[in-house]
Write an enzyme that holds these catalytic residues in place. Structure first.
Site, short mmCIF file in Angstrom:
data_model
loop_
_atom_site.label_atom_id
_atom_site.label_comp_id
_atom_site.label_asym_id
_atom_site.label_seq_id
_atom_site.Cartn_x
_atom_site.Cartn_y
_atom_site.Cartn_z
N HIS A 57 45.62 46.34 41.35
CA HIS A 57 44.77 46.87 40.18
C HIS A 57 43.46 47.65 40.70
O HIS A 57 43.06 47.44 42.06
CB HIS A 57 44.30 45.85 39.28
CG HIS A 57 45.15 45.07 38.14
ND1 HIS A 57 44.97 44.38 37.11
CD2 HIS A 57 46.57 44.97 38.65
CE1 HIS A 57 45.98 43.76 36.63
NE2 HIS A 57 46.92 44.18 37.61
N GLU A 59 40.37 47.49 40.09
CA GLU A 59 39.14 46.63 40.54
C GLU A 59 39.42 45.90 41.95
O GLU A 59 38.42 45.73 42.73
CB GLU A 59 38.95 45.53 39.39
CG GLU A 59 38.63 46.15 37.94
CD GLU A 59 39.81 46.34 37.19
OE1 GLU A 59 40.86 46.55 37.37
OE2 GLU A 59 39.65 45.64 36.04
N CYS A 87 41.26 42.24 33.69
CA CYS A 87 42.20 41.11 33.23
C CYS A 87 41.81 39.79 33.84
O CYS A 87 40.66 39.72 34.55
CB CYS A 87 43.70 41.66 33.83
SG CYS A 87 43.86 41.74 35.33
N CYS A 90 41.57 40.12 37.93
CA CYS A 90 40.53 40.85 38.03
C CYS A 90 39.13 40.09 37.88
O CYS A 90 38.02 40.09 38.76
CB CYS A 90 40.52 42.30 37.51
SG CYS A 90 41.93 43.09 38.35
#
EC number: 3.5.4.33
Length: 176
Positions: A57, A59, A87, A90
């Site tokens: 992801h 992040e 999410c 993260c």
């Protein structure tokens, strides 16, 4: 605290990362980590499809780069700017990295862990609680995601139509 102009600048950098993802048919999510002195020390964009790695992801990639650049897993007094609400995975990384602030654009009503579905940053038992600034340039972030998914649906519809046309062309014609 960042001025309005600084926030705009950092979010624009996060959007630039999201555009890199979109150019590679990835969900357009971008993130940057900013050090206390204002220097960008981490950048990332969503790469799950490209790398076939669930944890890639935006992040996570930005946090990893920032940790390498600081030579520390602790990102104390650093800030994260991201185009979509983090999410759960993260959010966990943000807590563990000790980021001071999280600025995000669009809410994620399906997987958001900063208030939309759940708020991990508000769980009292966790040892760190970053300050969260929600909805920074949310319209631009939401539009970017909406347009991306609309284009994907249109491509899928076109693909189905072509397959159906081929199927019809291949079937023997009926004689009356």
């Amino acid at each position: 605290m960042f001025s309005s102009e600084e926030k705009k600048h950092y979010m624009e950098l996060a959007f630039a990362e999201a555009e890199k993802a979109e150019a590679q048919d990835e969900v357009p999510i971008g993130a940057i980590v900013v050090a206390p002195d204002g220097q960008v020390i981490g950048r990332g964009y969503n790469r799950r499809e490209l790398d076939n790695i669930a944890t890639h992801h935006a992040e996570i990639l930005a946090i990893n780069e920032a940790c390498k650049n600081l030579n520390s897993w602790r990102l104390i007094d650093c800030s994260l700017f991201v185009t979509l609400e983090p999410c759960a995975m993260c959010a966990g990384a943000i807590i563990n990295a000790r980021l001071k602030e999280v600025f995000y654009g669009a809410p994620d009503h399906k997987a958001g862990a900063s208030g939309s579905v759940v708020d991990l940053f508000a769980v009292e038992k966790f040892n760190h609680h970053p300050q969260v600034i929600r909805g920074l340039y949310s319209e631009k972030a939401s539009n970017m995601l909406t347009n991306f998914f609309r284009a994907i649906r249109a491509k899928q519809k076109e693909k189905k139509l072509k397959a159906k046309t081929k199927e019809n062309d291949a079937s023997p014609s009926q004689i009356d």
